[in-house]
Design a protein around this motif. Sequence first.
Motif, PDB file in Angstrom:
ATOM      1  N   ALA A 133       0.839  -1.205   0.000  1.00 20.77           N
ATOM      2  CA  ALA A 133       0.000   0.000   0.000  1.00 20.77           C
ATOM      3  C   ALA A 133       0.867   1.245   0.000  1.00 20.77           C
ATOM      4  O   ALA A 133       0.531   2.247  -0.649  1.00 20.77           O
ATOM      5  CB  ALA A 133      -0.925  -0.007   1.222  1.00 20.77           C
TER       6      ALA A 133
ATOM      7  N   SER B 172      -6.201   2.889   2.459  1.00 21.24           N
ATOM      8  CA  SER B 172      -5.930   1.506   2.070  1.00 21.24           C
ATOM      9  C   SER B 172      -5.502   0.665   3.266  1.00 21.24           C
ATOM     10  O   SER B 172      -5.974  -0.460   3.443  1.00 21.24           O
ATOM     11  CB  SER B 172      -4.843   1.464   0.988  1.00 21.24           C
ATOM     12  OG  SER B 172      -5.264   2.098  -0.187  1.00 21.24           O
TER      13      SER B 172
ATOM     14  N   GLY C 105       0.514   1.716  -3.809  1.00 23.90           N
ATOM     15  CA  GLY C 105      -0.648   2.588  -3.692  1.00 23.90           C
ATOM     16  C   GLY C 105      -0.306   4.052  -3.871  1.00 23.90           C
ATOM     17  O   GLY C 105      -1.000   4.787  -4.585  1.00 23.90           O
TER      18      GLY C 105
ATOM     19  N   ILE D  29      -8.254  -3.779  -2.820  1.00 22.66           N
ATOM     20  CA  ILE D  29      -8.378  -2.595  -1.964  1.00 22.66           C
ATOM     21  C   ILE D  29      -7.272  -1.589  -2.264  1.00 22.66           C
ATOM     22  O   ILE D  29      -7.525  -0.391  -2.431  1.00 22.66           O
ATOM     23  CB  ILE D  29      -8.352  -3.020  -0.477  1.00 22.66           C
ATOM     24  CG1 ILE D  29      -9.660  -3.704  -0.105  1.00 22.66           C
ATOM     25  CG2 ILE D  29      -8.117  -1.807   0.423  1.00 22.66           C
ATOM     26  CD1 ILE D  29      -9.658  -4.288   1.289  1.00 22.66           C
ATOM     27  N   ILE D  30      -6.037  -2.063  -2.336  1.00 21.04           N
ATOM     28  CA  ILE D  30      -4.904  -1.161  -2.542  1.00 21.04           C
ATOM     29  C   ILE D  30      -5.057  -0.384  -3.844  1.00 21.04           C
ATOM     30  O   ILE D  30      -4.946   0.853  -3.877  1.00 21.04           O
ATOM     31  CB  ILE D  30      -3.581  -1.950  -2.542  1.00 21.04           C
ATOM     32  CG1 ILE D  30      -3.304  -2.529  -1.155  1.00 21.04           C
ATOM     33  CG2 ILE D  30      -2.423  -1.066  -2.990  1.00 21.04           C
ATOM     34  CD1 ILE D  30      -2.159  -3.525  -1.134  1.00 21.04           C
TER      35      ILE D  30
ATOM     36  N   CYS E  65      -6.590   3.717  -3.958  1.00 24.34           N
ATOM     37  CA  CYS E  65      -5.569   4.692  -4.348  1.00 24.34           C
ATOM     38  C   CYS E  65      -5.880   5.300  -5.719  1.00 24.34           C
ATOM     39  O   CYS E  65      -5.647   6.492  -5.946  1.00 24.34           O
ATOM     40  CB  CYS E  65      -4.195   4.044  -4.349  1.00 24.34           C
ATOM     41  SG  CYS E  65      -3.611   3.571  -2.699  1.00 24.34           S
TER      42      CYS E  65
END
Length: 243
Positions: A95, A227, A99, A197-198, A202
């Motif tokens: 992340a 994140s 990210g 998610i990451i 982002c």
Amino acid sequence: MFHSLGKYILLLRLSFRKPEKFSVYWEEIMREMISVGIGSLGIVAIISVFIGAVATVQTAFQLIGSFVPKSVVGSITRDSTILEFSPTITSLVLAGRVGSSIASQIGTMRVTEQIDALEIMGVNAPGYLISPKIITGIVMVPILIIISVSLGLLGGYVACYASNEFSTTDFINGVTNGFNPVIVTVCAVKAIVFGFIITSICAYQGFYTSGGSLEVGQAATRGVVFSCIMILFADLVITELLL
């Protein structure tokens, strides 16, 4: 909060519309996979080896001298590495590295009006910029976590080899005995969810950046922070549901 959630969902919907020209998207996906996978391999390898070694040493410190068999050190290191250390810590590191890069890249394109130019030319900007990154995250983060698990167990083996308190044979016996396949399933689910998610969060922060270079940095910071929070929240939810 609901306004931001709605914008996030709509952005994901636009990102996965049918591409205008698949070959262009395929080239972008391959480029992102090389950037994320090869570029992150070094830091993931270093962290994984040391995490495995530290987990083994600390577990042995707590158990040696009791009536617990020494092979338990290997089984505890194996389970903790597969279930928690490798997927969660690796994802938190990614992340920060991946990210922030995604948020900064897309945010810079937004403030320099490159995204506006793409939209004027009729290009689906979310699809061209975001969907390759999300696909890359879903594919490459699990691969990096598999490597992390392997190197974490290798680090535990090296720690056993360097220690006089317990042998490598006990460690290998602990790693190989009493293996429950469900922990691999949990690790795989976490890896896929964390990769999504990451990249998605982002990318969302970068896509809706406004202002100048200062706001690009702030968007990258928000992307990494959100994140990390969502990774920890998803870690708890997945663990509760699958274990």
